[in-house]
Enzyme design. Structure first.
Site, PDB file in Angstrom:
ATOM      1  N   CYS A 445      32.620   6.606  26.591  1.00  0.00           N
ATOM      2  CA  CYS A 445      31.519   7.142  25.786  1.00  0.00           C
ATOM      3  C   CYS A 445      31.342   6.874  24.209  1.00  0.00           C
ATOM      4  CB  CYS A 445      31.138   8.710  26.173  1.00  0.00           C
ATOM      5  SG  CYS A 445      32.474   9.910  25.612  1.00  0.00           S
ATOM      6  N   ASP A 569      22.362   9.289  25.756  1.00  0.00           N
ATOM      7  CA  ASP A 569      23.570   9.826  26.567  1.00  0.00           C
ATOM      8  C   ASP A 569      24.623   8.594  27.039  1.00  0.00           C
ATOM      9  OD1 ASP A 569      25.642  11.105  27.981  1.00  0.00           O
ATOM     10  OD2 ASP A 569      24.336  12.787  28.279  1.00  0.00           O
ATOM     11  N   HIS A 571      26.956   9.018  29.037  1.00  0.00           N
ATOM     12  CA  HIS A 571      27.689   9.187  29.986  1.00  0.00           C
ATOM     13  C   HIS A 571      26.837   8.673  31.423  1.00  0.00           C
ATOM     14  CE1 HIS A 571      29.105  11.725  26.948  1.00  0.00           C
ATOM     15  NE2 HIS A 571      30.355  11.570  27.525  1.00  0.00           N
TER      16      HIS A 571
END
Length: 612
Positions: A445, A569, A571
């Site tokens: 990440c 994000d 992820h």
């Protein structure tokens, strides 16, 4: 009858930022029955010169000198006004704007008529209306210039070349259509007549998902920004009409299918063994109101080529004047066109750079610095480096994978009552898990956040370095002795500190590290984040525990202290589908509850280098 006056909202914002007493030139488009739209300005040089002749070549055709702007109590306005009046061609009534320093309060607009100034009202044209009412044409063509390496010889040969361009032998074609534009037959197509407009031509252009015969109903219902995805440029909401340049084999195109007559155009001036041959690969642009009659299109396209040739002539001559070698020892370099779209301008601007000279060459740096001064731009960020050039949709290689651009555009509002949004300033790409066949789920990440940040610096023109891979990031951290050799090729995560090291090593970018004791305290740094997005505008990486995210905005209410954070994000593991990413919240507003109240967090806040 005096023209109706409109002023671009982009121009007004630029005028408001000028804090020095000076004067400058105004540039605009004359369109419709009698409307003048002001779009741009430049300020005088340090020695009081307006330089409008050189500046005008950088604008698209049809964007012309139309008046003077005065900031503060400038004393030489009358002398400059007299100079400009004699040079304005698009109207008999040059315009004068009188501005106070640093404010639009008291802005006065006056037309020069019968030797006197007459104050007039004006309307503001906001960005959506600009995008809806105007478009740009863009064409590419190549020439060979045969000339001796002296300013006089270049001026003579360029004049001859412009005459050949304007002799009526060129024909223009809109790609993927049977629309041809010639000097003797105008714009040819079965749907056009003498009253047809530019907007009619746009409606005939197929999108990439359509064939030339596809119905135009769906396209006619599309908004200007939607059409710009097909016809425009990255970061620009205007329609951009691409044009092919051809040379007509005969002067009569009316007797049959025009496509059988033209051939690719290569103009060559008279050859001489004592002269040098310089290839001229130019791109020319013009700005048109969509209500303009198609009958004018040929002349506008010819003028756009001639304007680009003047820009090339200026580029070659400047280089000769910088050199001290004898003409017999001088090697002429090849100029090339670059188009830029500074968001503050609301229009394109073109520069010519010599291919063999890099952006870091002192003469090229000085040229850019001069442009910053002339357009009253800060010398702390790049606008006119090659990496800043506009990427047009037709030139983008769709076979090569590219991450999504600016995924926050169109997200739902945050819902903060009386809040003010502070957002990332500029373009970026969204990097996330599993892209590029890298199996980094569960550990990559922060690497992805770093790649997103690097893309921002690349797309803003601060660097031309490619986005670093996971392996390159690991190899660099090992190289500087931050990580052991076993780290290279591993699945070990990194944090904010490592990100700051990589930004320094890869891009020479400094970062500010901000520590927060717990996720519950993140709302307390909302004012600092707001200031960061106002002054730096870069994406921010936030890391805590084993998770990393990218903050690209904050919505903050000063009175209540309430704040939400716009999160990108990394992820996410799905396909690059914008609607899914926004609807599922992979790019969206998050409250302070998004973070773990018990974990501490570090924020890596990249700082813009001072660069132009």
């Amino acid at each position: 009858m005096l023209p109706k006056l409109r002023i671009s909202a982009f121009l007004l914002k630029r005028l408001e930022r000028v804090k020095l007493q000076c004067s400058g030139c105004l540039y605009g488009v004359f369109y419709g029955e009698s409307t003048l739209l002001l779009l741009s300005f430049n300020v005088e040089s340090s020695v009081g010169e307006l330089n409008y002749e050189h500046i005008q070549h950088k604008f698209p055709a049809e964007l012309d000198l139309c008046g003077l702007v005065k900031f503060g109590d400038c004393t030489d306005t009358q002398a400059h006004l007299n100079e400009v009046i004699s040079s304005v061609d698009i109207t008999d009534n040059p315009i004068l704007l009188q501005c106070q320093l640093g404010t639009l309060v008291g802005l006065r607009a006056s037309f020069f008529i019968h030797g006197k100034l007459e104050q007039v009202p004006y309307e503001v044209m906001e960005a959506p209306q600009l995008y809806n009412d105007f478009c740009f044409t863009r064409l590419k063509c190549g020439f060979f210039l045969h000339t001796a390496p002296t300013p006089e010889a270049i001026a003579k040969e360029m004049h001859a070349l412009r005459k050949r361009v304007a002799d009526g032998s060129l024909v223009f074609n809109v790609p993927q259509t049977k629309i041809y534009v010639s000097s003797n037959c105008g714009t040819q197509h079965q749907s056009f007549n003498s009253d047809s407009l530019i907007e009619t031509l746009i409606a005939e252009i197929p999108t990439p998902t359509e064939s030339p015969t596809t119905s135009n109903k769906k396209k006619a219902a599309a908004t200007a920004p939607e059409l710009a995805k097909h016809y425009g440029a990255v970061g620009c909401a205007y329609d951009v009409i691409n044009i092919d340049v051809l040379r007509c084999r005969t002067r009569e195109l009316g007797g049959g299918d025009a496509s059988s007559h033209p051939a690719l155009s290569v103009c060559i001036t008279n050859e001489d063994s004592s002269k040098q041959q310089v290839p001229l690969e130019l791109e020319a642009m013009a700005m048109l109101c969509k209500k303009t009659k198609l009958l004018r299109l040929y002349d506008v396209l010819i003028e756009s080529i001639c304007r680009s040739l003047r820009l090339f002539e200026q580029c070659l001559t400047e280089r000769l004047n910088e050199q001290e070698t004898a003409a017999s020892e001088t090697l002429l370099l090849s100029p090339r066109s670059y188009h830029f779209y500074p968001q503050e301008f609301g229009h394109f601007l073109s520069c010519a750079y010599l291919e063999q000279l890099s952006d870091d060459e002192p003469s090229v740096q000085e040229k850019r610095k001069r442009l910053h001064r002339q357009f009253a731009l800060p010398a702390t960020r790049p606008y006119f480096r090659r990496a800043n050039q506009c990427r047009f949709q037709g030139d983008i290689d769709t076979t090569t994978w590219t991450p999504l651009l600016n995924t926050h555009l169109g997200v739902r509002p945050s819902g903060v009552t009386d809040g003010k949004e502070y957002l990332v300033n500029g373009n970026y790409h969204y990097y996330h898990y599993l892209q590029q066949q890298v199996q980094d789920k569960g550990w990559g990440c922060a690497y992805r956040s770093l790649q997103t940040i690097c893309s921002w610096f690349l797309l803003q023109g601060y660097t031309e370095r490619a986005i670093p891979s996971h392996l390159e990031i690991q190899e660099y951290l090992h190289k500087i002795n931050d990580k052991p050799s076993s780290f290279v090729g591993s699945s070990q995560w990194i944090g904010s500190t490592e990100l700051s090291m990589c930004l320094q090593g890869f891009l020479n970018v400094d970062s500010k590290i901000l520590h927060v004791a717990s996720g519950a305290e993140l709302s307390t740094i909302a004012p600092e984040l707001a200031m960061h997005f106002q002054t730096q505008g870069t994406p921010v990486m936030i890391g805590g525990g084993v998770l990393a995210h990218t903050i690209i905005g904050v919505d903050y209410c000063v009175q209540t202290g309430q704040a939400k954070f716009l999160i990108l994000d990394p992820h996410y593991t799905g396909a690059d589908d914008l609607s899914t990413i926004q609807i599922k919240g992979w790019c969206g507003w998050k409250s302070v509850d998004f973070w773990d109240k018990k974990s501490y967090y570090n924020l890596c806040m990249p700082q813009r280098p001072i660069l132009y």
